[in-house]
Enzyme design. Structure first.
Site, mmCIF file in Angstrom:
data_model
loop_
_atom_site.group_PDB
_atom_site.id
_atom_site.type_symbol
_atom_site.label_atom_id
_atom_site.label_comp_id
_atom_site.label_asym_id
_atom_site.label_seq_id
_atom_site.Cartn_x
_atom_site.Cartn_y
_atom_site.Cartn_z
ATOM 1 N N ASP A 111 -0.045 5.055 0.781
ATOM 2 C CA ASP A 111 -0.340 6.040 1.833
ATOM 3 C C ASP A 111 -0.362 5.362 3.207
ATOM 4 O OD1 ASP A 111 -1.655 8.513 2.896
ATOM 5 O OD2 ASP A 111 -3.369 7.167 3.090
ATOM 6 N N ASP B 252 0.870 -1.165 0.000
ATOM 7 C CA ASP B 252 0.000 0.000 0.000
ATOM 8 C C ASP B 252 0.925 1.239 0.000
ATOM 9 O OD1 ASP B 252 -2.364 1.616 0.601
ATOM 10 O OD2 ASP B 252 -1.464 1.812 2.588
HETATM 11 P P1 B16 Z 1 -6.450 10.286 -4.017
HETATM 12 P P2 B16 Z 1 -3.722 4.059 -0.311
HETATM 13 C C1 B16 Z 1 -5.558 6.002 -0.433
HETATM 14 O O1 B16 Z 1 -4.241 5.551 -0.658
HETATM 15 C C2 B16 Z 1 -5.635 6.839 0.836
HETATM 16 O O2 B16 Z 1 -5.349 6.028 1.970
HETATM 17 C C3 B16 Z 1 -7.025 7.408 0.981
HETATM 18 O O3 B16 Z 1 -7.085 8.208 2.168
HETATM 19 C C4 B16 Z 1 -7.348 8.262 -0.245
HETATM 20 O O4 B16 Z 1 -8.664 8.786 -0.164
HETATM 21 C C5 B16 Z 1 -7.211 7.374 -1.501
HETATM 22 O O5 B16 Z 1 -5.894 6.835 -1.554
HETATM 23 C C6 B16 Z 1 -7.460 8.160 -2.784
HETATM 24 O O6 B16 Z 1 -6.435 9.117 -2.906
HETATM 25 O O7 B16 Z 1 -7.424 11.317 -3.563
HETATM 26 O O8 B16 Z 1 -5.008 10.763 -4.019
HETATM 27 O O9 B16 Z 1 -6.840 9.638 -5.328
HETATM 28 O O10 B16 Z 1 -3.769 3.934 1.188
HETATM 29 O O11 B16 Z 1 -4.613 3.063 -1.030
HETATM 30 O O12 B16 Z 1 -2.326 4.085 -0.852
HETATM 31 MG MG MG Z 2 -2.886 3.150 3.239
#
Ligand code: B16
Ligand code: MG
Length: 212
Positions: A11, A9
């Site tokens: 984030d 993952d």
């Molecule tokens: P974006 P991951 C996710 O990343 C985040 O944890 C989540 O908080 C966010 O809303 C989602 O990506 C979409 O992100 O707005 O940049 O498209 O944890 O799957 O790496």
């Molecule tokens: Mg994450």
């Protein structure tokens, strides 16, 4: 090798962009007069931008039209991208660079599986754009975590069977996605408490002993 493939993952596992998501959503919530705190923010981990907005709007006093929702999501992404401007190569989480290099040295294939549409931009900014054998992200999927789509896509790009993949996740939505994909899951942070994980880890450096 117990696992020939590890899917990370982004984030909250590779980069601490979770704090920037919180700050950007908090600004939106304050501008709209909607209550928002870190407990609600935890429910947004791994969840797509529009699905995150729906969770925030549970506390809203008015109904938002589809056009208004789209404007809010765009505005949040603008604030988020402004904050991403601060990211440097120093901003990978503890042990990430060393662990990625060690896994590769041991011929483990490594991938990113992220719901974020900003994945490539973030990887470039922290200097990890060439560190992976495959990248699957929010720009390529229809259903975000807890749907397994992004992890299955990452496995497909690696040419790997799901049973041979270990997912590394910080979010409950991501743990569920990994389990539904038929993969083993290493949980970090909040996700380490989930009964569905295969391994609890404190940092990605703990992966070396699991994979070997
Ligand atoms: P974006 P991951 C996710 O990343 C985040 O944890 C989540 O908080 C966010 O809303 C989602 O990506 C979409 O992100 O707005 O940049 O498209 O944890 O799957 O790496
Ligand atoms: Mg994450």
């Amino acid at each position: 090798m117990r696992y020939e493939n590890v899917i990370f993952d982004l984030d909250g596992v590779l980069v601490s962009t979770d704090e920037y998501h919180y700050q950007a959503w908090k600004k939106i919530a304050d501008e709209e007069g909607i209550y928002f705190d870190r407990a609600i923010n935890n429910r947004l981990r791994g969840v797509s931008r529009m699905a995150s907005l729906e969770i925030i709007l549970e506390r809203a006093e008015k109904n938002y039209t589809q056009a208004e929702k789209e404007e809010l999501a765009q505005r949040k992404n603008r604030y988020y991208q402004e904050l991403l401007g601060n990211l440097t190569t120093e901003d990978t989480l503890n042990g990430v660079r060393e662990t990625l290099a060690d896994l590769r040295k041991n011929s483990v294939h490594i991938a990113v599986g992220s719901s974020s549409k900003n994945t490539m931009r973030i990887l470039k900014q922290v200097g990890l754009e060439n560190a992976f054998d495959a990248i699957a992200d929010g720009t390529e999927i229809t259903h975000s975590k807890p749907n397994p789509e992004v992890f299955l896509l990452a496995a497909q790009k690696l040419g790997a069977k799901p049973a041979n993949c270990l997912v590394v996740e910080d979010a409950l939505a991501g743990v569920n996605a990994g389990c539904r994909a038929g993969m083993s899951v290493a949980g970090i942070g909040e996700a380490a408490k989930s009964p569905r994980i295969t391994y609890a880890i404190r940092s990605v450096a703990d992966l070396l002993s699991i994979v070997d």
